[in-house]
Structure formats: structure tokens, C-alpha cells
Design an enzyme around this catalytic site. Structure first.
Site, PDB file in Angstrom:
ATOM      1  N   ARG A 432       0.840  -1.198   0.000  1.00  0.00           N
ATOM      2  CA  ARG A 432       0.000   0.000   0.000  1.00  0.00           C
ATOM      3  C   ARG A 432       0.875   1.247   0.000  1.00  0.00           C
ATOM      4  O   ARG A 432       1.933   1.258   0.631  1.00  0.00           O
ATOM      5  CB  ARG A 432      -0.905   0.016   1.242  1.00  0.00           C
ATOM      6  CG  ARG A 432      -1.772  -1.211   1.395  1.00  0.00           C
ATOM      7  CD  ARG A 432      -2.304  -1.301   2.809  1.00  0.00           C
ATOM      8  NE  ARG A 432      -3.097  -2.481   3.041  1.00  0.00           N
ATOM      9  CZ  ARG A 432      -2.587  -3.691   3.337  1.00  0.00           C
ATOM     10  NH1 ARG A 432      -1.281  -3.851   3.449  1.00  0.00           N
ATOM     11  NH2 ARG A 432      -3.389  -4.711   3.532  1.00  0.00           N
ATOM     12  N   ARG A 540     -20.519 -17.398  -5.779  1.00  0.00           N
ATOM     13  CA  ARG A 540     -21.050 -16.303  -6.593  1.00  0.00           C
ATOM     14  C   ARG A 540     -20.277 -15.014  -6.372  1.00  0.00           C
ATOM     15  O   ARG A 540     -20.354 -14.077  -7.183  1.00  0.00           O
ATOM     16  CB  ARG A 540     -22.537 -16.078  -6.307  1.00  0.00           C
ATOM     17  CG  ARG A 540     -22.863 -15.458  -4.973  1.00  0.00           C
ATOM     18  CD  ARG A 540     -24.365 -15.342  -4.757  1.00  0.00           C
ATOM     19  NE  ARG A 540     -25.023 -14.565  -5.808  1.00  0.00           N
ATOM     20  CZ  ARG A 540     -26.340 -14.507  -5.961  1.00  0.00           C
ATOM     21  NH1 ARG A 540     -27.135 -15.181  -5.139  1.00  0.00           N
ATOM     22  NH2 ARG A 540     -26.870 -13.776  -6.911  1.00  0.00           N
ATOM     23  N   ASP A 556     -30.146 -13.503  -9.310  1.00  0.00           N
ATOM     24  CA  ASP A 556     -30.630 -14.866  -9.109  1.00  0.00           C
ATOM     25  C   ASP A 556     -31.293 -15.330 -10.392  1.00  0.00           C
ATOM     26  O   ASP A 556     -31.772 -14.522 -11.197  1.00  0.00           O
ATOM     27  CB  ASP A 556     -31.624 -14.914  -7.948  1.00  0.00           C
ATOM     28  CG  ASP A 556     -30.949 -14.779  -6.603  1.00  0.00           C
ATOM     29  OD1 ASP A 556     -29.718 -14.995  -6.534  1.00  0.00           O
ATOM     30  OD2 ASP A 556     -31.647 -14.437  -5.620  1.00  0.00           O
ATOM     31  N   GLU A 557     -31.361 -16.644 -10.563  1.00  0.00           N
ATOM     32  CA  GLU A 557     -31.899 -17.183 -11.811  1.00  0.00           C
ATOM     33  C   GLU A 557     -33.389 -16.893 -11.988  1.00  0.00           C
ATOM     34  O   GLU A 557     -33.886 -16.877 -13.118  1.00  0.00           O
ATOM     35  CB  GLU A 557     -31.664 -18.690 -11.858  1.00  0.00           C
ATOM     36  CG  GLU A 557     -32.359 -19.445 -10.730  1.00  0.00           C
ATOM     37  CD  GLU A 557     -32.078 -20.931 -10.749  1.00  0.00           C
ATOM     38  OE1 GLU A 557     -31.511 -21.410 -11.746  1.00  0.00           O
ATOM     39  OE2 GLU A 557     -32.427 -21.613  -9.768  1.00  0.00           O
ATOM     40  N   ASP A 558     -34.118 -16.659 -10.905  1.00  0.00           N
ATOM     41  CA  ASP A 558     -35.556 -16.426 -11.008  1.00  0.00           C
ATOM     42  C   ASP A 558     -35.927 -14.954 -10.859  1.00  0.00           C
ATOM     43  O   ASP A 558     -37.075 -14.608 -10.586  1.00  0.00           O
ATOM     44  CB  ASP A 558     -36.298 -17.253  -9.955  1.00  0.00           C
ATOM     45  CG  ASP A 558     -35.760 -17.015  -8.547  1.00  0.00           C
ATOM     46  OD1 ASP A 558     -34.738 -16.304  -8.424  1.00  0.00           O
ATOM     47  OD2 ASP A 558     -36.350 -17.544  -7.593  1.00  0.00           O
ATOM     48  N   GLU A 644     -25.492 -15.431   1.927  1.00  0.00           N
ATOM     49  CA  GLU A 644     -24.360 -14.802   1.246  1.00  0.00           C
ATOM     50  C   GLU A 644     -24.660 -13.346   0.898  1.00  0.00           C
ATOM     51  O   GLU A 644     -23.761 -12.486   0.920  1.00  0.00           O
ATOM     52  CB  GLU A 644     -23.974 -15.599  -0.007  1.00  0.00           C
ATOM     53  CG  GLU A 644     -24.835 -15.380  -1.229  1.00  0.00           C
ATOM     54  CD  GLU A 644     -26.186 -16.080  -1.153  1.00  0.00           C
ATOM     55  OE1 GLU A 644     -26.986 -15.908  -2.088  1.00  0.00           O
ATOM     56  OE2 GLU A 644     -26.449 -16.793  -0.163  1.00  0.00           O
ATOM     57  N   ASP A 645     -25.924 -13.035   0.624  1.00  0.00           N
ATOM     58  CA  ASP A 645     -26.288 -11.659   0.301  1.00  0.00           C
ATOM     59  C   ASP A 645     -26.219 -10.762   1.539  1.00  0.00           C
ATOM     60  O   ASP A 645     -25.807  -9.607   1.460  1.00  0.00           O
ATOM     61  CB  ASP A 645     -27.675 -11.604  -0.328  1.00  0.00           C
ATOM     62  CG  ASP A 645     -28.701 -12.432   0.448  1.00  0.00           C
ATOM     63  OD1 ASP A 645     -28.328 -13.035   1.474  1.00  0.00           O
ATOM     64  OD2 ASP A 645     -29.872 -12.486   0.034  1.00  0.00           O
ATOM     65  N   ARG A 692     -31.550 -17.005   8.383  1.00  0.00           N
ATOM     66  CA  ARG A 692     -31.113 -15.635   8.138  1.00  0.00           C
ATOM     67  C   ARG A 692     -31.080 -14.812   9.431  1.00  0.00           C
ATOM     68  O   ARG A 692     -30.220 -13.938   9.598  1.00  0.00           O
ATOM     69  CB  ARG A 692     -32.006 -14.984   7.082  1.00  0.00           C
ATOM     70  CG  ARG A 692     -31.870 -15.657   5.718  1.00  0.00           C
ATOM     71  CD  ARG A 692     -32.844 -15.124   4.698  1.00  0.00           C
ATOM     72  NE  ARG A 692     -32.433 -13.862   4.099  1.00  0.00           N
ATOM     73  CZ  ARG A 692     -31.530 -13.730   3.137  1.00  0.00           C
ATOM     74  NH1 ARG A 692     -30.890 -14.798   2.680  1.00  0.00           N
ATOM     75  NH2 ARG A 692     -31.241 -12.551   2.630  1.00  0.00           N
TER      76      ARG A 692
END
Length: 737
Positions: A432, A540, A556-558, A644-645, A692
Site C-alpha cells: 500500500r 457467486r 438470481d436465476e428467477d 451470502e447476500d 437468516r
């Protein structure tokens, strides 16, 4: 003839110079002798008219008998050389870089403590911080750096925490090697009355991470000065700084304050005995007390009773909160607890500790946060702080908060900063720079392995005056096998690929079945990449090499979105590239009954989380997620296939100290029905919500505090839902249900 004249003239000139030198020196000696015989005392300078009204800091007897260390500079140097025989150590001469070039990289090993070993609470916090860091290894063969299991924090022989026979014990370590690649932590050294920097054992070629380091003994580029912290200092997280908002003008009730002990004798007494000279009882409060120690009454002077009475009139916390500047004089040692207290309180430290090597001086530019005074010029301090302008006060105060929260609010941050500085020295080619250490969010959250260029980090765009790129990469997390061309993911691909800002689409395949052949996927105007997610939910957020754009659209896929919704969210993200920008909001709250954090998915005006099932963020957060967070936290995400979100929101908010940004959307977000033959959506699982809730508390525990920030801020397109012609609206589709 001419040559003879020349030599004669030169000889005469030499004789004249010799006579002048001889008679002039003799005359000066005679004049001094005559003056001495007449008994005329040398005139003191300056000749103060009010000399009787100006008491000295210490009388001659005190200076000779106990006012200082009593040692000459040569004696101090000889004492230091006897204790630290490798006083000229530098990384190039006293560090084995080969141990750090192995495949394991920068790893830290802690010697196991012996049975019945006494370890202080503060040292236990240090060891725990190392153990829980991403650099810890239990295998000494992988280690680049070694930390002693012996408590070396308090080397005052009169202390109950003092550990004897350290020299013999460390020589018994097979990997000691005269201290090479070892780091020794120390807070207190020396003992009454001189409090030298004697640790009571030979540190050899070990790196000293020490509080109250003297610049005379500090080995630049090798040792590390750390702050003096109390045993109550939190191990993780720590309290936020006290500066909630800046007021203009920034002056507080008191200009300058100090409240603390006064030493009547011994080292450090000179400075604190003089502090009463600047006290005016109005805007400068300088209070001392000699009521400390067992036999303070035996040594008390004529001022003690008055000082003690005045001392009780003011509350220390009230002074901290309401003072612009805080005096930080040396005590018995150069460092002081008041240094960290002042930083937290946004009370600008005014240092009176000559020779103190300030904490983490290799990395931190302290002239942007403190005012360094001189112990010998105490009476100039009031005029000095009065001359500091409003702009300078604001800048100094803001910098105290940045440094406190980045490096000093917990033992964990102090230890990690020490390790990161050493790591930067070892890998100087990927280290750094000073700007990274001294700008938000601080050096600990800037991983140079990602990049050494400032323009590659989202939080430096504003400082550099640049904007992020004009394209994004869509990463779609797929968990269901492809059984029908009418599945939501097929429609999602078409919608995303129509965006003129989309550079490429990556499908992260996490289904139990292998991905279908490329011919099964619809043709698209942008590249489509299928990559194996190894059936891990945390994958992801892996730093995939295929992601070449700064912006990442996580889906997401949906997910059900319109191209115009994606374009609008991307425009918003380009204005806030350091934050998460997306659609589906969630929130957290404190449950006073359960005394735990709660999680809610209710649609309200307040939120603190934006789900990454449809959100933009900078690709650097992939690198930070994978390399900054501990493997144990990521393992929880993979084990539950959940949270994860939430973890990504925790991470980004801990970096920015800001909430995510919600943008306008239609009411639909997910396809509600589940097609036959496809996997049930995770949010439809009854255990999903309970997990959650637990995740929120687990993550808060690891961070040591709750980084999520509530917000009621939502960004809508211009004329959104206004009763005007749709021809005047850019994002017309957003209002269609």
C-alpha cells in the site's frame, strides 16, 4: 629579486597573524581572570523584570536528585546497546525473506503456551486476534512470522504481570534463531525510577511492536510503534468515534483541556508539574492531582491541596466531549492512554512528549490529525492552538475519526495493522502507498494483491476525479437444472442482453446436474460464459477472472426485471460506485426481549440491506469477500446455502459506513410458481428465514459491531409516476404493472 620580495612579504604576513592570534587569546584570558577576581557575576539572559513571579518548572536540587533519569546521553546509549545488541537491524539485514516466499505466503505462527502459563487479558486479546486472522497457521513450517506465547506486554519488574526468565525460555525455542522473523509485543518497559526501555531480555533480531517507543532507539523500517491501550480496550469492533456531525464554527465550549495525574518526583514530573501554568479556568482547563499512589502525602507539595480541590470540580468525560483540543503530555513513559481517548472523542491531540515515535508512523501521516508541541515550550501551547483556523480544525477533527475507526478502535485492528505493515515490508512490490493508509476506508480494507493502482478501487473515484466504466458484467447464479425453455433464467438472459451497457453474461452453474451444451442456450448479442460454481453458495462472490468490467450485476436465476430497470439502476450505481445499488430491500432491528438482532423482509420505508439477487456493486468486493473474510464465515454460508447476500451487505457497509441504495422498481421481483422438475426456491423453505436471523447475529459477532446502516433513501427516475405525458419520461416501462 622579485621572488625574494614575495617570500619576505609572505613571511611578514604569517608573523602578524601569529601575533594577533597569540595576543588576542591571551587578552581574552586576562580579561576573564580580571573579571573573576573582581567577583562580577556573568549577567543572566534574558533579564526578566518579573523573575520572582515566574516559578521555575523544577529547582536545581530536584533536577539533580530526581527530576530526570540521571543518566547522560552516553550512558543511555550504552544501556540500550547492552539490551538491544542488534540496534542497527533493518529488514534487509535481520529478516529472512525466504521463509515468506513459500507457497503458503504470509503466515503467522504462535508458540503454544506452556502449561500453567500466566497470560494477561490484553495479551490474550492479541493472541486471539492473530489466531482468528486470515494469516494464522498452526504449522510452524509454513510460517513467515512468529509470535511468542510468553506474555511480554508488561516488563516492569514491580508489576504482577511481569514474567521472569524470558531470556532462558526463548533461547529454548528451536526456531528462535536470535529472534529472526519474530515479532515481540510490548506495552510497558523499565521500572521505577527511570523507566528505561529495558525489557529484561535480549530481543536480538526480533521486530519490536512496542508502545512508548523513543525515536532515539527506534529502528526505522524494522520496529513498529503501537499505541498504549488499556486492558478494557475491546478486542473486536469497538465504539464508533464521537463525532456524529460537524458544527460550524467547530469550536467547542473549551479550547484546550487536560485532567490527569501529576508526578511530584521522578521521570515525567517536569512536564506535568508545569501544566498548571496554562490553566485559566475559562476556556483552558488544565487540572492535575497528586492524590495517587500509596504514599503521595509524604511527597506532596504546597500546591497539592489546591490542585486536588480544583481537580474534583470538572468531569473528565464532559471535558472530552466539549473541548476542541486535548493536551496529551507524557507520563512516566512517552505514551499515554489519553492519546486514544482524544482520537475517539474527536478532541484534537496536542502532544507534549519529546522523542515519542508515534504509533504506526511508517504508514500514518500524523501531521494531518495531531499537533506536536514541545515539552520545553509549554507556555506557547495556548497561543499555538488559538492560531489554528476553522478549516484546519475541521480537517484535523475528521482525520481523528478516520484513524480511530480504521486502526485503533479495537485490539484486533491494532494487531492487524501491525501485521499488515510487516507484510508490506516483506512484499514491497505489492504494498500500500501512503494515500491508501491515510484515506478512507483505511489500509486494512485495501488489499494490494488486487491492485496497487488507486483508480481500481471504488472508494477513490471521487478523490481522483474519475468515473467508473460504462459497461457491466452480469453474473447469474443458477442452481436449477435446465429442463424447459420457458424457465425464468431464459427470459432473464434475453432481458439483460438487451441492455446497451451489458458487456458479457456469466452463468455461475451451481446445479447438481452438469450444465447443458451451449446450443441449448438462446443466441445473444453479448458473450455468454458458463462457469462451474462447485456447488458452493459463496462462489457467486469469487473474484472470477472472466469479470473484466468494474461493475457487476448480481442476479438470481428467477429474478424478474425489465431492461429499463437494469439501465436505470446502472446509471445510479455509476454515481455511487462504492455502494450496493439494487431493488429488493430488507432490514435488521434490535430485539430488546431476545437481546439479539432480528431480520425482517417486510416492505417498509426503511431498509438496511439490498439483496444481491438483483443488485450492482464493484468487482473489488468479490476480492474482498474471498480474501478478507475468514474461511469460517464463508463456510457457514456454504453449509446453509444461505445468507451470502446478507454477508456481502455487512462487508460493503463496514467499508463505506453507509447504507446501500434502493432504486425504484415494479412490485414484482420473483416468479412465484415453481415449475415442475425444478428445484424449490430457497426462500420458500420454512427454515430459510430462521437461518437468516441466525446469520445476522453471527456476522455481527464476527465484525464486533453492527455495520449495517438504516436508510429511507430511494432513487426514482425523473418524473417517475408524475401525472405528465409518458413521452416526457425516459423510463416509461417502470410504471407498468
Amino acid at each position: 629579486m622579485q621572488a625574494r620580495k614575495k617570500y619576505v612579504l609572505l613571511g611578514l604576513c604569517m608573523c602578524c597573524w601569529l601575533l594577533l592570534y597569540y595576543w588576542g587569546g591571551l587578552q581574552e584570558q586576562l580579561l576573564g581572570l580580571i573579571t573573576h577576581k573582581r567577583g562580577e557575576a556573568a549577567r543572566p539572559w534574558p533579564n526578566w523584570l518579573d523573575r520572582d513571579l515566574l516559578p521555575g518548572y523544577a529547582d536545581q536540587a530536584e533536577l539533580q536528585n530526581g527530576g530526570g533519569s540521571g543518566d547522560s546521553p552516553r550512558q543511555r546509549r550504552q544501556s540500550w546497546a547492552g539490551i538491544y545488541k542488534d540496534s542497527r537491524c533493518r529488514m534487509d539485514t535481520c529478516f529472512d525473506f525466504a521463509r515468506c516466499q513459500r507457497q503458503s505466503g504470509f503466515r503467522v505462527y504462535i508458540y503454544p503456551p506452556e502449561k500453567g502459563e500466566r497470560v494477561s487479558e490484553s495479551y490474550r486479546k492479541i493472541l486471539t486476534s492473530v489466531t482468528e486472522s486470515r494469516y494464522y497457521t498452526s504449522d510452524p513450517r509454513e510460517a513467515c512470522l512468529f509470535v511468542l506465547g510468553i506474555d511480554t506486554l508488561d516488563r516492569d519488574q514491580l508489576s504482577t504481570q511481569f514474567v521472569p526468565n524470558v531470556d532462558e525460555r526463548i533461547r529454548g525455542y528451536p526456531l528462535w534463531n536470535d529472534g529472526r522473523n519474530h515479532v515481540i509485543f510490548n506495552l510497558y518497559s523499565g521500572t521505577w525510577p527511570n523507566y528505561t526501555e529495558d525489557l529484561g531480555f535480549n530481543v536480538g533480531q526480533a521486530i519490536l511492536a512496542k508502545a512508548s517507543l523513543n525515536t532515539e532507539h527506534f529502528r526505522p523500517g524494522f520496529d513498529i510503534s503501537i499505541p498504549l491501550f488499556s486492558k478494557e480496550h475491546p478486542r473486536k469492533g469497538g465504539e464508533r468515534g464521537w463525532l456524529v456531525r460537524n458544527t460550524v464554527p467547530p469550536r467547542r465550549k473549551y479550547l484546550l483541556m487536560f485532567k490527569g495525574k501529576r508526578y511530584l518526583t521522578g521521570i515525567g514530573s517536569d512536564t506535568r508539574n508545569a501544566l498548571h501554568h496554562i490553566h485559566n479556568g475559562k476556556d483552558i482547563i488544565s487540572l492535575t492531582t497528586c492524590r495517587h499512589g500509596k504514599d503521595w502525602e509524604k511527597h506532596k507539595d504546597a500546591r497539592c491541596d489546591h490542585d486536588n480541590q480544583e481537580y474534583e470540580r470538572f468531569d473528565y468525560q464532559e471535558l472530552l466531549h466539549n473541548s476542541t483540543f486535548c493536551l496529551v503530555p507524557r507520563g512516566r513513559r512517552l505514551g499515554s492512554f489519553r492519546f486514544l481517548e482524544s482520537l475517539q472523542a474527536a478532541c484534537i491531540p496536542v502532544l507534549l512528549s519529546n522523542g515519542w515515535e508515534l504509533p504506526f508512523s511508517d504508514a500514518i501521516q500524523w501531521n494531518q490529525a495531531v499537533i506536536e508541541g514541545d515539552e520545553r515550550l509549554l507556555l506557547q501551547v495556548p497561543s499555538t492552538v488559538r492560531a489554528v483556523g476553522i478549516d484546519r480544525v475541521l480537517a484535523l477533527r475528521q482525520r481523528t475519526q478516520m484513524l480511530w475507526e480504521a486502526y485503533f478502535s479495537s485490539v484486533d485492528k491494532i494487531v492487524l495493522t501491525t501485521l499488515e505493515i510487516i507484510k508490506d515490508r516483506v512484499y514491497s512490490h505489492i504494498s500500500r502507498n501512503k494515500f491508501m493508509w491515510n484515506a478512507l476506508p483505511g489500509g486494512l480494507l485495501v488489499l494490494p494483491e488486487y491492485s496497487t493502482h488507486l483508480a481500481h478501487y471504488p472508494f477513490y473515484y471521487l478523490n481522483l476525479g474519475i468515473s467508473p466504466g460504462q459497461e457491466f458484467t452480469a453474473v447469474i447464479h443458477a442452481t436449477s437444472p435446465l429442463v424447459s425453455q420457458s424457465q425464468p433464467i431464459m427470459k432473464l438472459l434475453q432481458v439483460v442482453s438487451k441492455s446497451k451497457y451489458c458487456s458479457q453474461i456469466i452463468i455461475l452453474w451451481n446445479s447438481e446436474k452438469p450444465p447443458p451444451h451451449r446450443s441449448k442456450w438462446p443466441p445473444m448479442p453479448v458473450p455468454l460464459i458458463i462457469t462451474d460454481g462447485r456447488r458452493k453458495t459463496s462462489s457467486r462472490f469469487l473474484p472470477h477472472a472472466a469479470i473484466e468490467t468494474e461493475a457487476v450485476l448480481s442476479l438470481d436465476e428467477d429474478t424478474v426485471l425489465l431492461t429499463s430497470e437494469i439501465d436505470f439502476a446502472f446509471h445510479v450505481w455509476r454515481s455511487f460506485p462504492e455502494r450496493i445499488v439494487g431493488y429488493p430491500p430488507r432490514s435488521h432491528f434490535w430485539d430488546p426481549v431476545k437481546k439479539a438482532w432480528g431480520y425482517t423482509s417486510k416492505w417498509t420505508n426503511e431498509y438496511s440491506i439490498v439483496l444481491t439477487g438483483a443488485a450492482f456493486y464493484h468487482r473489488y468486493y468479490h476480492h474482498l469477500f474471498s480474501h478478507y473474510l475468514p474461511s469460517s464465515v464463508r463456510a457457514l454460508v456454504d453449509r446453509t446455502s444461505n445468507c451470502e447476500d446478507i454477508l456481502m451487505n455487512f462487508l460493503v457497509s463496514s467499508v463505506t459506513h453507509l447504507p446501500p441504495i434502493k432504486v425504484a422498481q415494479r412490485k414484482q421481483y420473483k416468479e412465484m410458481p415453481t415449475l415442475q422438475g425444478t428445484k424449490m426456491a430457497p426462500w420458500a423453505n420454512p427454515e430459510h428465514f430462521t437461518q437468516r436471523q441466525e446469520c445476522v447475529n453471527t456476522f455481527a459477532s464476527w465484525f464486533g459491531y453492527m455495520p449495517l446502516v438504516h436508510s429511507q433513501f430511494r432513487l426514482d427516475p425523473v418524473l417517475f409516476k408524475d401525472h405528465v405525458s409518458v413521452l416526457r419520461k425516459r423510463y416509461k416501462d417502470l410504471e407498468r404493472i
